[in-house]
Every structure is written in structure tokens, then in C-alpha cells.
Write a protein that holds these residues in place. Structure first.
Motif: not given
Length: 312
Positions: A108-109, A139-158
Motif C-alpha cells: 500500500d503506497k 536508496v540503492r533500490r530507489l522507490p518510485s517516489s523517493p523525495g521523502a527518502l532523500f530528505r531522510l538521508v539528509g537529516y540522518l547525515q548519511l
């Protein structure tokens, strides 16, 4: 010296285990009653997690993450998020984050989006090594809508994912939607990429200052925690140009956008002169005076202030 016999110790241990079992059963009964009412389409109220016993709700709630009814699965993820962000137990917060991440695999999206939004409410230290590895794998298996994932990566300083995100936003494949590409640049800026900051600020300046910029773009500038982005917001803070609509829908008068900028900056700058409220405003009954106080404070600081980075 009083000696405790092995039989007495066994008896005490048995009673303790029995009490703990009854407590756990109480949380399970409460959770089951909640979901039974939902399944029967009866009115329900949100669960009130008993302080210091929040961890005993995790297992009963986790059982509903596999339910065949998506609305019940969504409710379980929502309640887990509420539990995790409420508790002060660090171990419980980490457990909840680990469970929430499972929602990325849900078909479920809407549940995937719920999980994305929920994870942003946790502290970076709530993500253990396994959770961070799950973020990397996604991130390596990118979801169709990765915007929120990108922001999480930035927040977590990965930082190790910066080049991967950069390749996604700058190359043709995979084809990203405009909002996801923008989120990638926002995340890169949070990771310290100055070229990404250039892209963001150029676009924001080109867009100009108005209601749309204030409500859609300025929060992204705040998210980056970049001094250059914050400095641009300072410029707007000191402007008296009337380019934003009044808070009242009945008024057609324009007002300065500085008031909204004052609110946006309140939670992210240390020792800010006016306190932020939970609703996104500032704690004052006199906004003009609060704005003057804030402007005076920035002048006094002369760019030497500390940006708070430990929140999303």
C-alpha cells in the motif's frame, strides 16, 4: 545474614514473571479491543499508552502489520509512530523505528508515505546500525517516489549516500519527477553540497517572494540548515515589502512576508529571541513587536548564530 533458599528465589521469580505476563496481556487486550472495534466499523478513540510501559504495546501492535485489511495495517503503523515519538525510553524508540521501516515493504503506497512521514519525527539517534543500513538499501533500490527518502538521508547525515543521490538528480535515469529531483537537491544541501545550495537559491530567487514561496519553498530552505539559505531568509526578514496575504481570508490586504519567516526560523536557531509554539507560530500577542525584537537580535548577532541541526 539472611539466607534466601533456592526454593524461595524460584517462587519470587515465578511471581514476577506472572505479574509481567499479566501486564503484557493487559496491553494486548487493549490493542485487540481497539482493532476489533475498527474491524466492526465501530467508533474508536486513540490508544492512551501508559507511561513507562510503552514497550509492552509494541508486540501486540506489530501483529496487525500483517493484517489483510490495509486500513488496519495503517492504523497499526500510525499508533506505533505515536508510541515511539511519545516515549522517553531510548530503547523503545529504536525498536519502533526498526518496526516502522518494515512499512517500506508494504504494497500500500499510502502506508509507505505514512512511514516516511513518521520516521521524520524521530531523532537521528533512534536509528540503529540496522535501521541505517535499511535506509541505505532503499536508496540503492530507489522507490518510485523517493523525495521523502532523500530528505531522510539528509537529516540522518548519511554522507556516504551523497554521490548516489547526486547521480540520481543529475542523470536522466532513473527519470525522477520534478518534486523528487528538488528533494534530492534539498537533501544534498543538508549534506553540505554547496553546488546544491547554489541550485536551490538560484531557483528560489528566480521565483521571488510571495505566498507560494513562503509556504512551499522557504520550509525547504530551513530544512537544509545551510547558513547561506538562512542568510537569504534573513534578507526577507528585514524586508517590509507587502507581498504576502493576510492571515484572515476575509482581508485582501497584503502584508510583509517577514512574519512567516520569523516563525520558520524560531525552531532552528539557538537562543532565538522569540519562542516557537507547537502550532508553528511564535509565542507572542504582539507580532509587530516580536518582529522588531527578532530583527534587532539578528543585527546584534551579525551572522554569528548557531543553527540547530538535531531535528528534521
Amino acid at each position: 545474614m539472611i539466607k534466601i533458599s533456592s526454593l524461595s528465589l524460584l517462587h519470587t521469580t515465578t511471581i514476577l514473571l506472572l505479574v509481567l505476563g499479566l501486564q503484557a496481556s493487559a496491553q494486548k487486550r487493549e490493542v485487540d479491543a481497539h482493532f476489533t472495534a475498527m474491524r466492526d466499523k465501530q467508533a474508536v478513540t486513540s490508544l492512551s499508552f501508559e507511561a513507562k510501559k510503552e514497550d509492552q504495546y509494541i508486540a501486540p501492535l506489530t501483529a496487525y502489520l500483517q493484517d489483510t485489511v490495509s486500513s488496519l495495517r495503517a492504523e497499526a503503523y500510525y499508533l506505533l509512530c505515536q508510541l515511539g515519538t511519545k516515549t522517553k525510553q531510548k530503547s523503545t524508540r529504536k525498536r519502533v523505528v526498526s518496526v516502522l521501516i518494515r512499512g517500506w515493504q508494504d504494497k500500500d503506497k499510502g502506508i509507505q508515505r505514512l512511514v516516511d512521514n513518521g520516521l521524520a519525527r524521530f531523532q537521528s539517534q533512534d536509528f540503529d546500525r540496522a535501521a541505517l543500513d535499511s535506509v541505505r538499501s532503499r536508496v540503492r533500490r530507489l522507490p518510485s517516489s523517493p523525495g521523502a527518502l532523500f530528505r531522510l538521508v539528509g537529516y540522518l547525515q548519511l554522507q556516504d549516500l551523497a554521490l548516489k543521490i547526486k547521480s540520481y538528480v543529475e542523470e536522466e535515469a532513473p527519470a525522477l519527477r520534478a518534486q523528487d529531483r528538488w528533494a534530492g537537491y534539498i537533501a544534498l544541501a543538508r549534506l553540505g553540497d554547496q553546488q546544491a545550495v547554489d541550485v536551490i537559491l538560484n531557483r528560489v530567487r528566480m521565483f521571488g517572494v510571495n505566498d507560494d514561496a513562503v509556504y512551499e519553498l522557504f520550509p525547504d530552505l530551513v530544512y537544509t540548515r545551510s547558513y547561506r539559505a538562512i542568510h537569504y531568509l534573513e534578507e526577507v526578514l528585514f524586508s517590509d515589502e507587502r507581498k504576502c496575504g493576510a492571515p484572515s481570508a476575509e482581508s485582501r490586504q497584503k502584508m510583509t512576508c517577514a512574519y512567516r519567516v520569523m516563525e520558520l526560523l524560531a525552531p532552528v536557531i539557538k537562543d532565538y529571541p522569540v519562542a516557537a509554539t507547537a502550532g508553528g507560530g511564535v509565542a507572542t500577542n504582539n507580532y509587530p513587536q516580536a518582529l522588531e525584537t527578532t530583527r534587532a537580535w539578528f543585527k546584534q548577532q551579525n551572522g554569528k548564530y548557531e543553527i540547530i541541526r538535531d531535528a528534521f
